[in-house]
Write an enzyme that holds these catalytic residues in place. Structure first.
Site, short mmCIF file in Angstrom:
data_model
loop_
_atom_site.label_atom_id
_atom_site.label_comp_id
_atom_site.label_asym_id
_atom_site.label_seq_id
_atom_site.Cartn_x
_atom_site.Cartn_y
_atom_site.Cartn_z
N ALA A 69 45.31 43.82 44.27
CA ALA A 69 44.92 43.60 42.87
C ALA A 69 43.62 44.32 42.53
O ALA A 69 43.52 44.98 41.49
CB ALA A 69 44.78 42.10 42.61
N GLU A 70 42.63 44.23 43.41
CA GLU A 70 41.35 44.89 43.12
C GLU A 70 41.49 46.40 43.13
O GLU A 70 40.88 47.10 42.33
CB GLU A 70 40.27 44.45 44.10
CG GLU A 70 38.92 45.06 43.75
CD GLU A 70 37.73 44.26 44.20
OE1 GLU A 70 36.61 44.66 43.83
OE2 GLU A 70 37.89 43.25 44.89
N THR A 71 42.31 46.92 44.01
CA THR A 71 42.54 48.36 44.05
C THR A 71 43.13 48.84 42.73
O THR A 71 42.64 49.80 42.12
CB THR A 71 43.48 48.73 45.22
OG1 THR A 71 42.84 48.38 46.44
CG2 THR A 71 43.82 50.21 45.22
N SER A 74 40.65 48.36 39.79
CA SER A 74 39.49 49.26 39.90
C SER A 74 39.85 50.71 39.59
O SER A 74 39.06 51.43 38.97
CB SER A 74 38.88 49.17 41.30
OG SER A 74 38.33 47.90 41.51
#
Length: 146
Positions: A69-71, A74
Site C-alpha cells: 500500500a505504501e509503495t 508513494s
C-alpha cells in the site's frame, strides 16, 4: 531522522512500465517482489506474491500488505509532486479483512485528494478471486527539493 526523499524526484513525463521496474531495483520493492503495473498521480497499481511475504502461520503478513500500500501510494504521490519536488509518507493505516495463504495479491491506490502540499490515497488490496484482503489509506507530504 532526516527529511531526505526515499525516491527520486517526479519525472516530467509519465513513467513507462520499464521505468517503473527500474524504480524498484535494489529497494524493498524488489525484495518484496512488488511489480508496479500502472502509475499516474491519480492511480497506481501493482502486484505482490504471497510466497515469501508470510508470517509464521503461513498467512500473508499484514506488514507486507502495508508495504504494498505504501509503495503504490508513494509512487502516485511522487508523480503528483511534479518536477523538482518529492513525496514523503506521513501517515498510513490498514484494515486487514481476510487471510491469504497463496497466490498473488493486487493493490490499487486511488487518489482521494491531490493538492500542492499533500496527497492522500485509498489503497485496496485484493486476492486472485477479487476479494478484498486489506484496505489502507496513505497520506504523503509533497515537498520542494532543497
Amino acid at each position: 531522522m532526516t527529511d531526505t526523499p526515499a525516491t527520486t524526484t517526479a519525472p516530467d513525463e509519465p513513467l513507462t512500465v520499464e521505468q517503473l521496474r527500474d524504480l524498484g531495483r535494489g529497494t524493498l520493492i524488489e525484495r518484496m517482489e512488488i511489480q508496479l503495473t500502472e502509475a499516474s498521480a491519480q492511480r497506481c497499481s501493482g502486484t505482490m506474491s504471497v510466497e515469501g511475504n508470510t508470517q509464521p502461520y503461513g498467512l500473508l503478513h499484514g506488514g507486507a500488505s502495508v508495504v504494498l500500500a505504501e509503495t503504490l501510494g508513494s509512487v502516485a504521490a511522487m508523480l503528483a509532486a511534479g518536477p523538482g519536488r518529492y513525496a514523503v509518507g506521513v501517515d498510513i493505516n490498514a484494515t486487514h479483512h481476510r487471510a491469504v495463504r497463496e497466490g498473488v495479491v493486487t493493490g490499487v491506490a486511488s487518489a482521494v485528494h491531490v493538492g500542492r502540499s499533500t496527497a492522500c490515497y485509498d489503497v485496496v488490496i485484493s486476492d486472485e478471486r477479487g476479494r478484498r484482503v486489506c484496505t489502507s489509506r496513505i497520506t504523503c507530504a509533497l515537498r520542494d527539493e532543497v
